[in-house]
Design a protein around this motif. Sequence first.
Motif, short mmCIF file in Angstrom:
data_model
loop_
_atom_site.label_atom_id
_atom_site.label_comp_id
_atom_site.label_asym_id
_atom_site.label_seq_id
_atom_site.Cartn_x
_atom_site.Cartn_y
_atom_site.Cartn_z
N ILE A 94 0.88 -1.17 0.00
CA ILE A 94 0.00 0.00 0.00
C ILE A 94 0.92 1.22 0.00
CG2 ILE A 94 -1.89 1.22 1.13
CD1 ILE A 94 -2.45 -1.39 2.68
N TYR A 95 0.90 1.95 -1.10
CA TYR A 95 1.74 3.14 -1.24
C TYR A 95 0.93 4.39 -0.92
CZ TYR A 95 4.71 -0.10 -3.84
OH TYR A 95 5.48 -1.17 -4.22
N ASN A 96 1.57 5.35 -0.29
CA ASN A 96 0.94 6.62 0.09
C ASN A 96 -0.32 6.36 0.92
OD1 ASN A 96 0.37 9.31 0.39
ND2 ASN A 96 -0.05 9.70 -1.78
N VAL A 97 -0.14 5.67 2.01
CA VAL A 97 -1.25 5.27 2.89
C VAL A 97 -2.10 6.47 3.31
CG1 VAL A 97 -1.79 4.27 5.16
CG2 VAL A 97 -0.02 3.24 3.72
N THR A 98 -1.49 7.59 3.60
CA THR A 98 -2.24 8.77 4.06
C THR A 98 -2.86 9.56 2.91
OG1 THR A 98 -0.25 10.14 4.00
CG2 THR A 98 -0.74 9.01 6.09
N ASN A 99 -2.61 9.13 1.68
CA ASN A 99 -3.13 9.80 0.49
C ASN A 99 -2.72 11.28 0.42
OD1 ASN A 99 -4.42 9.36 -1.96
ND2 ASN A 99 -6.39 10.06 -1.21
N ALA A 100 -1.47 11.56 0.83
CA ALA A 100 -0.94 12.92 0.78
C ALA A 100 -0.87 13.38 -0.69
CB ALA A 100 0.45 12.95 1.41
N ASP A 101 -1.07 14.67 -0.93
CA ASP A 101 -1.07 15.16 -2.31
C ASP A 101 -0.30 16.48 -2.48
OD1 ASP A 101 -2.83 16.78 -0.99
OD2 ASP A 101 -4.32 16.78 -2.59
N PRO A 102 0.95 16.57 -1.98
CA PRO A 102 1.68 17.82 -2.21
C PRO A 102 2.01 17.98 -3.70
CG PRO A 102 3.14 16.17 -1.28
CD PRO A 102 1.74 15.60 -1.23
N VAL A 103 2.13 19.23 -4.11
CA VAL A 103 2.51 19.53 -5.49
C VAL A 103 4.00 19.21 -5.64
CG1 VAL A 103 2.79 21.38 -7.20
CG2 VAL A 103 0.75 21.28 -5.76
N THR A 104 4.34 18.42 -6.66
CA THR A 104 5.74 18.04 -6.87
C THR A 104 6.38 18.75 -8.06
OG1 THR A 104 5.04 16.12 -8.17
CG2 THR A 104 5.46 15.77 -5.82
N ASN A 105 5.58 19.39 -8.90
CA ASN A 105 6.14 20.17 -10.01
C ASN A 105 5.09 21.14 -10.52
OD1 ASN A 105 7.94 21.10 -11.89
ND2 ASN A 105 8.31 19.11 -12.85
N PHE A 106 5.54 22.31 -10.96
CA PHE A 106 4.64 23.33 -11.48
C PHE A 106 5.40 24.22 -12.44
CE2 PHE A 106 6.25 24.44 -7.31
CZ PHE A 106 6.85 25.68 -7.52
N ASN A 107 4.66 25.01 -13.23
CA ASN A 107 5.25 25.89 -14.23
C ASN A 107 5.95 27.05 -13.54
OD1 ASN A 107 5.86 27.47 -16.42
ND2 ASN A 107 3.76 27.78 -17.08
N LEU A 108 7.21 27.31 -13.90
CA LEU A 108 7.98 28.39 -13.29
C LEU A 108 8.01 29.65 -14.14
CD1 LEU A 108 11.00 26.26 -12.02
CD2 LEU A 108 9.10 27.16 -10.67
N ASN A 109 7.56 29.58 -15.38
CA ASN A 109 7.61 30.74 -16.26
C ASN A 109 6.58 31.80 -15.86
OD1 ASN A 109 9.67 29.80 -17.89
ND2 ASN A 109 8.26 28.73 -19.26
N SER A 110 6.99 33.06 -15.91
CA SER A 110 6.09 34.18 -15.61
C SER A 110 4.95 34.19 -16.61
CB SER A 110 6.85 35.51 -15.71
OG SER A 110 7.80 35.60 -14.69
N GLY A 111 3.85 34.75 -16.19
CA GLY A 111 2.69 34.86 -17.08
C GLY A 111 1.49 34.16 -16.49
N SER A 112 0.46 33.99 -17.32
CA SER A 112 -0.80 33.44 -16.83
C SER A 112 -0.66 31.98 -16.37
CB SER A 112 -1.87 33.54 -17.91
OG SER A 112 -1.47 32.80 -19.05
#
Length: 193
Positions: free
Chosen positions: A153-171
């Motif tokens: 059973i992986y991720n038993v606590t069902n944690a959901d942190p963001v692991t990657n996101f867009n770094l470029n400026s703008g919308s």
Amino acid sequence: IEFAYNKRVSQKFFINTSVDYQWRSDFRSPLVSNGYDISTSPLSADPIGINYYVNANPATPPRQETTAYHIQFLGRYEMPWEIGFSANYRYQSGFQYSRIVPDCACLNLSNYGADFFVEPLSNNRSDNAGLLNFRLDKSFQISWAKISAMLDIYNVTNADPVTNFNLNSGSGYKTVIATLDPRVFQMGFRLEF
């Protein structure tokens, strides 16, 4: 730097603990080179590139200080009827980042294909991630072979942190690209002969 500790507490129980800390001081730049852009893959451990530095933003020094750490606890206990139970907890720091301003013709850097940081990387850090995994296993001896059944059973606590996101400026800035995988069950069998 990494420290690890392993201890067999008894014939049926052992623990393993490790801690590591990493620090870097290097010339870091989100410079785009050879036609490759900054990684947006959730598998990338460091989406901030290291390359030739173009100091288009005097507010951001060319030498960037970054740190990362990781802590892990692992234990396994053998219960009656030779049923094994394992638990693994891992806590990992997020990566340090800065908003990135993509090159435009007005900067006259297009020949370099350069982007630049808005602020020092040490000002921001992505989400830390804590992950708890369990395993139940049971082995059976059948004449010439040993068969083991395992339930993970992986991720038993069902944690959901963001692991990657867009770094470029703008919308699209900070648009989520990936979060930690949700709780997953896996059944497996192993044959030893």
